[in-house]
Design an enzyme around this catalytic site. Structure first.
Site, PDB file in Angstrom:
ATOM      1  CG  ASN A 121      -0.649  12.978 -11.973  1.00  0.00           C
ATOM      2  OD1 ASN A 121       0.299  12.270 -10.870  1.00  0.00           O
ATOM      3  ND2 ASN A 121      -2.089  12.558 -11.415  1.00  0.00           N
ATOM      4  CB  THR A 163      -0.787  -0.280   1.338  1.00  0.00           C
ATOM      5  OG1 THR A 163      -1.241   1.313   1.086  1.00  0.00           O
ATOM      6  CG2 THR A 163      -0.133   0.444   2.925  1.00  0.00           C
TER       7      THR A 163
END
Lengths: 407, 407
Positions: free
Chosen positions: A402, A192
């Site tokens: 991004n 994670t």
């Protein structure tokens, strides 16, 4: 950064955990005036378990934690935000060692009792002078709240994330608290983002690792924002034992079930919060796959749907484009029979037995897709395998964030 | 739809192929006034080879072609644009059978000599009446140009795509011509979008299939726009034999090498054209991976980079964010050693041996990233495996196109 529209209204009230003291400081890893170093001190006797990324290009922090985890002991956690220190060769490793050494001197413990994580840009060695000055400031700081700690580990996150649960173990209440950060580069197929769970439960390290791995498989490993797995993914669980419950050492012990369920609740809530802060997200999407040959197959089909940019853009456009779900099932490489496939949006079946249901009621589907919580159900009609994953939609916001993140 | 900024200046001059006659007509599969049915008639004796999607939810057209390909004979190709007829159960199958039957009656051939493809929205059965009326119109139409045929198979494409090559076989010139459509839902891991190659070469069906499969592995299987594999991907190669060359039946035959190279050239050019029309694309990206354990591993690493939304948005932002390339290598699940990894943009090495090259010249990198043709090189430093794949960047255009495609 605007707060995600999927964020909960406020940071939850989290209990203090006996034996755990968080502090934050300004290491100024970037040209900003915010706390970016989190230092959590834990009492002697604290044990630790955890999972880390399976990336073949992990950060030196991940390697450090992997080496220290088998020892099962922890006295401190240090989290640096603004610089991931990944792909920095021996200089990155030296920074981690310097941090662990500084804390070990301060606490008179082993360097391997100090867990370190870093998050931010890849490829720039973490400046040791800033880390050391930040640590010294943290050593002298007042203890902080969980919310302050959760804010300090953030990078592109738009809100601080925490969760908690309680379990009764042998008549004693034990508390579990967790904080997490993550928003993009989220596809923790095997681990994670940076997440930390703290509990005052008394528990054997091997059992804590077993429960943490199991919870991870059903929570963090079931989320994806953008299919991109980070170099730095780490979840650590620390247990101080200060609750004074009879020590849990196997699943048959009274209260072990309750503790495992509470731990999984905290992990699931933390995982969901990461998806709710997915870069550019406007919808929280639950994808439940049933009728697969087995659970692992269902999981892979569900992730194929959750990672499909065409499915995610369709949901962003509030378009019940179930044909793209068929496509994503078909490309998953898992056993599937086109003519047994059924699909629903919310409670409304839209396709069954290999073709669109004629004259299904589009109104509730359109209404469902206008909401922020989208439920997609896919039944493969083959067996009893099932899995649920969580993701968000793909919007212009993701591109904006991004296409110019580093600059 | 605006023409892609990566489109070539004009459709190329393509030779007529002896024994092949394309025609187009308006079946009006959607509410538009354009030709959307392509009918290509081929002389008796034409042989066929091809590759189709490995999707577990293929269209009935794909199933039809898969059944007919082993027979190796072809007399006609029908391509419907505007409706993919995928996931339509037995009604979709009936439409394909009706089309094949109509053409078989017209040409006095077997239905299995008729190859059918459809492209467009998923889940709506292709209307048989429109298909039949469109076919009748095509039967009576004048032959058309390759450019008209390439335009008629388009859906979200912004420009018509064709390519050609010539090879000398046993002293005889043979021509190869190809047309293709594709723009989104492009990740032909095992096959491709709808592409058609026509040649007048005399060649054995088994050898044509062998050459087509090999060319596919090095061309169509090396492109990706959005990682989403279509339900309908099909590439067919038809050879009429009318060039009169000595029949090619094995790779040792004179001219077989030249033919194979010419076929691969056409396939590569067609594959590149699909990437140049990638939905929202502003950059054509070549990703070359070297130093992998073997070629298959290099291919998977290259696709992991090419499918990373974070890499693709960084290129869109003209950002030399090689940290995201490290991430994509790391998540590929293939053998990789962080500390052996080297990365270049264009001709400029930016990282080597596990960390950023200090003081590398950023100016040529920035200049390279401003262009429309981006070259990324990754050396894994492990072995001799190599692969090259082609993709495009991920921009706001992709979101705009796909968040409201169906509506």
């Amino acid at each position: 950064m605007t707060r995600s529209p999927l964020a909960p209204p406020a940071f939850p009230a989290l209990a203090a955990i006996q034996g755990v003291t968080p502090r934050v400081a300004k290491a100024r890893y970037k040209a900003w005036d915010r706390c970016d170093l989190t230092y959590v001190e834990m009492d002697e006797g604290t044990i630790v378990a955890g999972v880390t990324t399976q990336s073949k290009c992990p950060s030196p922090e991940v390697e450090w934690c992997r080496d220290a985890l088998p020892l099962g002991r922890a006295r401190a956690l240090v989290v640096n935000a603004g610089n991931s220190n990944a792909f920095t060769g021996s200089r990155g490793r030296a920074a981690v060692e310097a941090i662990a050494a500084r804390v070990a001197r301060h606490l008179d413990c082993q360097p391997s009792d100090v867990f370190v994580s870093s998050t931010g840009v890849i490829g720039v060695p973490l400046p040791i002078d800033k880390a050391e000055a930040g640590l010294d400031a943290a050593f002298g700081a007042e203890p902080c709240t969980w919310e302050q700690a959760a804010e300090t580990i953030m990078t592109t996150d738009t809100f601080a994330k925490g969760a908690s649960a309680q379990a009764i173990v042998g008549g004693t209440a034990v508390n579990i608290v967790g904080i997490i950060k993550g928003s993009g580069m989220i596809a923790p197929d095997m681990a994670t983002m940076l997440g930390y769970v703290f509990t005052d439960a008394a528990i054997d390290p091997a059992l804590l690792q077993q429960l943490m791995s199991a919870a991870n498989r059903r929570t963090f490993s079931c989320i994806t924002v953008d299919s991109d797995t980070s170099t730095s993914d780490t979840v650590l669980a620390f247990a101080t034992g200060r609750a004074g419950n009879p020590v849990l050492s196997q699943m048959d012990d009274p209260g072990a079930d309750a503790f495992a369920a509470a731990l999984e609740d905290v992990c699931r809530e933390l995982a969901h919060l990461v998806v709710r802060d997915g870069e550019g997200a406007s919808k929280f999407i639950t994808i439940a796959v049933t009728g697969a040959e087995d659970d692992a197959s269902a999981h892979r089909v569900a992730l194929s749907i959750a990672n499909s940019p065409l499915v995610k853009t369709a949901i962003a456009g509030e378009d019940a484009n179930w044909g793209r779900i068929v496509m994503a099932v078909g490309k998953a490489g898992e056993p599937a029979e086109r003519d047994l496939l059924s699909i629903r949006f919310g409670a409304t079946q839209v396709a069954a037995g290999g073709y669109a249901l004629e004259g299904y009621d589009e109104a509730p589907v359109a209404e469902h897709l206008k909401g922020k919580e989208i439920d997609i159900g896919v039944d493969l009609g083959l067996g009893n395998g099932r899995a649920t994953v969580w993701t968000c939609d793909l919007t212009h916001g993701y591109i904006s964030i991004n296409a110019d993140y580093r600059s």
